[in-house]
Design a protein around this motif. Structure first.
Motif, PDB file in Angstrom:
ATOM      1  N   TRP A 133      21.587  27.482 -22.806  1.00 49.28           N
ATOM      2  CA  TRP A 133      22.439  27.570 -21.449  1.00 49.28           C
ATOM      3  C   TRP A 133      22.327  29.368 -21.152  1.00 49.28           C
ATOM      4  O   TRP A 133      22.474  29.633 -19.868  1.00 49.28           O
ATOM      5  CB  TRP A 133      23.802  27.329 -21.766  1.00 49.28           C
ATOM      6  CG  TRP A 133      24.497  27.806 -20.782  1.00 49.28           C
ATOM      7  CD1 TRP A 133      25.805  28.590 -20.773  1.00 49.28           C
ATOM      8  CD2 TRP A 133      24.683  27.666 -19.322  1.00 49.28           C
ATOM      9  NE1 TRP A 133      26.443  28.868 -19.559  1.00 49.28           N
ATOM     10  CE2 TRP A 133      25.666  27.913 -18.483  1.00 49.28           C
ATOM     11  CE3 TRP A 133      23.908  26.715 -18.558  1.00 49.28           C
ATOM     12  CZ2 TRP A 133      25.955  27.975 -17.452  1.00 49.28           C
ATOM     13  CZ3 TRP A 133      23.941  26.555 -17.344  1.00 49.28           C
ATOM     14  CH2 TRP A 133      24.967  27.096 -16.597  1.00 49.28           C
ATOM     15  N   PHE A 147      22.110  21.382 -12.782  1.00 48.24           N
ATOM     16  CA  PHE A 147      22.310  21.717 -14.331  1.00 48.24           C
ATOM     17  C   PHE A 147      21.844  20.369 -15.303  1.00 48.24           C
ATOM     18  O   PHE A 147      20.977  20.454 -16.279  1.00 48.24           O
ATOM     19  CB  PHE A 147      23.810  21.995 -14.506  1.00 48.24           C
ATOM     20  CG  PHE A 147      24.089  21.967 -16.320  1.00 48.24           C
ATOM     21  CD1 PHE A 147      23.868  23.164 -16.873  1.00 48.24           C
ATOM     22  CD2 PHE A 147      24.466  20.723 -16.677  1.00 48.24           C
ATOM     23  CE1 PHE A 147      24.281  22.998 -18.265  1.00 48.24           C
ATOM     24  CE2 PHE A 147      25.034  20.903 -17.837  1.00 48.24           C
ATOM     25  CZ  PHE A 147      24.927  21.769 -18.631  1.00 48.24           C
ATOM     26  N   ASN A 188      21.473  29.592 -17.324  1.00 44.32           N
ATOM     27  CA  ASN A 188      22.327  30.070 -16.740  1.00 44.32           C
ATOM     28  C   ASN A 188      21.543  31.362 -15.665  1.00 44.32           C
ATOM     29  O   ASN A 188      22.170  31.640 -14.575  1.00 44.32           O
ATOM     30  CB  ASN A 188      23.463  30.839 -17.626  1.00 44.32           C
ATOM     31  CG  ASN A 188      24.401  31.112 -16.640  1.00 44.32           C
ATOM     32  OD1 ASN A 188      25.014  30.924 -15.532  1.00 44.32           O
ATOM     33  ND2 ASN A 188      25.427  32.192 -16.875  1.00 44.32           N
ATOM     34  N   TRP A 231      25.646  20.871 -10.206  1.00 41.96           N
ATOM     35  CA  TRP A 231      25.809  19.836 -11.143  1.00 41.96           C
ATOM     36  C   TRP A 231      24.377  19.131 -11.459  1.00 41.96           C
ATOM     37  O   TRP A 231      23.794  19.113 -12.759  1.00 41.96           O
ATOM     38  CB  TRP A 231      26.946  18.980 -11.099  1.00 41.96           C
ATOM     39  CG  TRP A 231      26.738  17.703 -12.210  1.00 41.96           C
ATOM     40  CD1 TRP A 231      26.770  16.469 -12.169  1.00 41.96           C
ATOM     41  CD2 TRP A 231      27.089  18.035 -13.767  1.00 41.96           C
ATOM     42  NE1 TRP A 231      26.729  15.864 -13.369  1.00 41.96           N
ATOM     43  CE2 TRP A 231      26.916  16.703 -14.312  1.00 41.96           C
ATOM     44  CE3 TRP A 231      27.175  18.896 -14.653  1.00 41.96           C
ATOM     45  CZ2 TRP A 231      27.079  16.510 -15.654  1.00 41.96           C
ATOM     46  CZ3 TRP A 231      27.292  18.937 -15.731  1.00 41.96           C
ATOM     47  CH2 TRP A 231      27.537  17.493 -16.352  1.00 41.96           C
TER      48      TRP A 231
END
Length: 77
Positions: free
Chosen positions: A10, A29, A14, A26
Motif C-alpha cells: 500500500w 484500488f 498509494n 475504489w
C-alpha cells in the motif's frame, strides 16, 4: 486495515495509483490489490467453484458458509 506485506504494498501503491481530487477510486484500488494478491486464474477458478456450488451432502449451515466464502469472488473476474 493492511499490515505486513500488504501494508508495504500500500505504501508503494498509494504513491503510484491514479488519483482524482486526491482520492484513489475504489475500483482502481480493488483492481490493483486483487491483481497483486489473487491471480486471474485463481479468481476464475473461485468464480467457477461458486457457480458450480451445490449443497450435496453438506448441511444447510455448511452450504451457506461455503456460499458466503465463495460469493466474494463473484464480481472479480
Amino acid at each position: 486495515m493492511l499490515s505486513g506485506e500488504a501494508e508495504d504494498w500500500w505504501k508503494f501503491a498509494n504513491q503510484t495509483l491514479p488519483e482524482e481530487e486526491n482520492v484513489i477510486a475504489w475500483e482502481v484500488f480493488k483492481e490493483s490489490f486483487l491483481g497483486n494478491y489473487f491471480s486471474r486464474d485463481l479468481r476464475k477458478y473461485k468464480v467457477k467453484e461458486f457457480l458450480d456450488l451445490k449443497q450435496g451432502n453438506m448441511t444447510f449451515g455448511e452450504y451457506a458458509s461455503k456460499f458466503h466464502e465463495l460469493m466474494k469472488y463473484w464480481p472479480y473476474y
